[in-house]
Design a protein around this motif. Sequence first.
Motif, PDB file in Angstrom:
ATOM      1  N   MET A  81       0.421  -1.439  -0.172  1.00 38.28           N
ATOM      2  CA  MET A  81      -0.061   0.136  -0.208  1.00 38.28           C
ATOM      3  C   MET A  81       0.814   1.312   0.271  1.00 38.28           C
ATOM      4  N   SER A  85       0.947   3.347  -3.602  1.00 35.57           N
ATOM      5  CA  SER A  85       1.036   5.030  -3.571  1.00 35.57           C
ATOM      6  C   SER A  85       2.326   5.913  -3.361  1.00 35.57           C
ATOM      7  N   ILE A 235      -5.138   8.013  -1.605  1.00 41.13           N
ATOM      8  CA  ILE A 235      -5.800   7.042  -1.619  1.00 41.13           C
ATOM      9  C   ILE A 235      -7.164   7.095  -1.256  1.00 41.13           C
ATOM     10  N   THR A 387      -1.446   2.213  -7.214  1.00 41.69           N
ATOM     11  CA  THR A 387      -2.027   2.690  -5.814  1.00 41.69           C
ATOM     12  C   THR A 387      -3.036   2.169  -6.107  1.00 41.69           C
ATOM     13  N   SER A 390      -2.057  -1.634  -6.384  1.00 37.22           N
ATOM     14  CA  SER A 390      -1.568  -2.581  -4.712  1.00 37.22           C
ATOM     15  C   SER A 390      -2.588  -2.330  -4.011  1.00 37.22           C
ATOM     16  N   PHE A 391      -3.545  -1.506  -3.933  1.00 37.80           N
ATOM     17  CA  PHE A 391      -4.793  -1.790  -2.882  1.00 37.80           C
ATOM     18  C   PHE A 391      -4.401  -2.907  -3.571  1.00 37.80           C
ATOM     19  N   ASN A 394      -2.590  -5.984  -1.863  1.00 41.17           N
ATOM     20  CA  ASN A 394      -1.730  -5.899  -1.065  1.00 41.17           C
ATOM     21  C   ASN A 394      -2.986  -5.580   0.074  1.00 41.17           C
ATOM     22  N   LEU A 395      -4.038  -5.122  -0.169  1.00 42.14           N
ATOM     23  CA  LEU A 395      -4.828  -4.940   0.928  1.00 42.14           C
ATOM     24  C   LEU A 395      -5.545  -6.638   0.987  1.00 42.14           C
TER      25      LEU A 395
END
Length: 453
Positions: A81, A85, A235, A387, A390-391, A394-395
Amino acid sequence: MTVSTDSATPSSVPWWRLLNRGHWVVFFLAAMAWLIDCMDQQIFNISRDAAVADLVDKSLAIEYSPYTTSIFLVGWAIGGMILGSLGDRYGRARVLFFAVLMYAACTGLSAASTGFWDFSFYRFITGIGVGGVFGLSVALVADSIPDGARAQSLGVLQSLSAFGNITTGLVGMGIGALAIRGLLPFHLATWQVLFIIGAFPALIILPSLFRLKEPEKWVKAKAEGERKGIKFGSIKTLLSHPTWRKNAWLGMIVSSAGIVGLWGIGNFAPAIVRSIVDTHLANANLTAEAMSSEKAYWAAVGLLLQTTGGFFGMLALSKFAQVKGRRAAAALALLLSFATTVMVFSFMRTTSQMYWMLPIMGFGQYSIFGVYAVYLPELFPTSLRSTGVSFCYNLGRLIAATAPFTIGQITRSLGGNIEAFRTGGIIVSMVLLIGIVVLPFLPETMNRPLPEE
């Protein structure tokens, strides 16, 4: 070196013919960063059980081993995250360099662990570095490669990551064979040697990554964004814009499902392999050290079989996504992951079954990642591409981090043995089906240009 993507070429031209020297440099470095990243991930997977068994009371090893994976995945999620970003704000190539440096250094330091907590700390920091690489690599390639070659190159990039896994299997087999013969240096354990080896490949590409220029598309969009007041890597913007917010949350659910299938369940197949080896060699009168070396060798064999199947799974389903659509490919991949996971956790009992069951499971579990590489970058604009990817990715790992813990708790509640572990894996695999349910609510992006603000 500035990389342009201004190219409109008929689809009859093979995708690789659309790339110039600058495109190939970007593709090679992004692919190598992700390939070596995957190698270090798999070194952890085949070394984890032996490392934890040496660092804690052996009676607690089967319970504590999944916890180290949860810690690794939490670091992965947080790092992904943050670094994703930063990649949108300050440049994909620049941040990718630091991500690779971080995971390489802490992979090596894991070999110096003296207990559970320092081992877990190194795994957490490694996870932070590892977490940024996928989103940064695919954003770097998506913004650098001509549109006519984007989907194909991203599918190949993801498929090539399997060679990192395969390399780990081959290295693990070699180190295991040396350990069986007592040839490891300095009285090091097998897992320590593997972590030390895992630190070195990244050193080869770090100088080139340091010199790599940012994609022309990102540079222009960044300059235009500053003029218009568009926030890159925000974000808050991602989660407040109605379209990007919807894509982010639904993409995260789909990503979580596949990540649970592989990292929450599939990457614990070495535990089943080790139990099979225990049974197979029960009457061989081996010393504890010799048995540990045999298990390390066979865990590497299992990884090689699983990830070889994974290579073909990612290649096949990324191609399917290009021909039949992203959503259909994702649904098929998640279904394959569920079915093959249940097959292995239910029925794999002998070394001979490993040779055909593990490649099939690898094909199923890895196939969804070929779809992610193609699909996720197409859901977000340039200012939020790293972003957003990856959100989702990775979240999703943060949610997936609960799966090993859940399996550990189920295992303990059902008796703490390998059969309880198998049952826990089957129960948790049901999560894969949730990803299929939300797919109809995501947009189909096949044959569409990358979205912009």
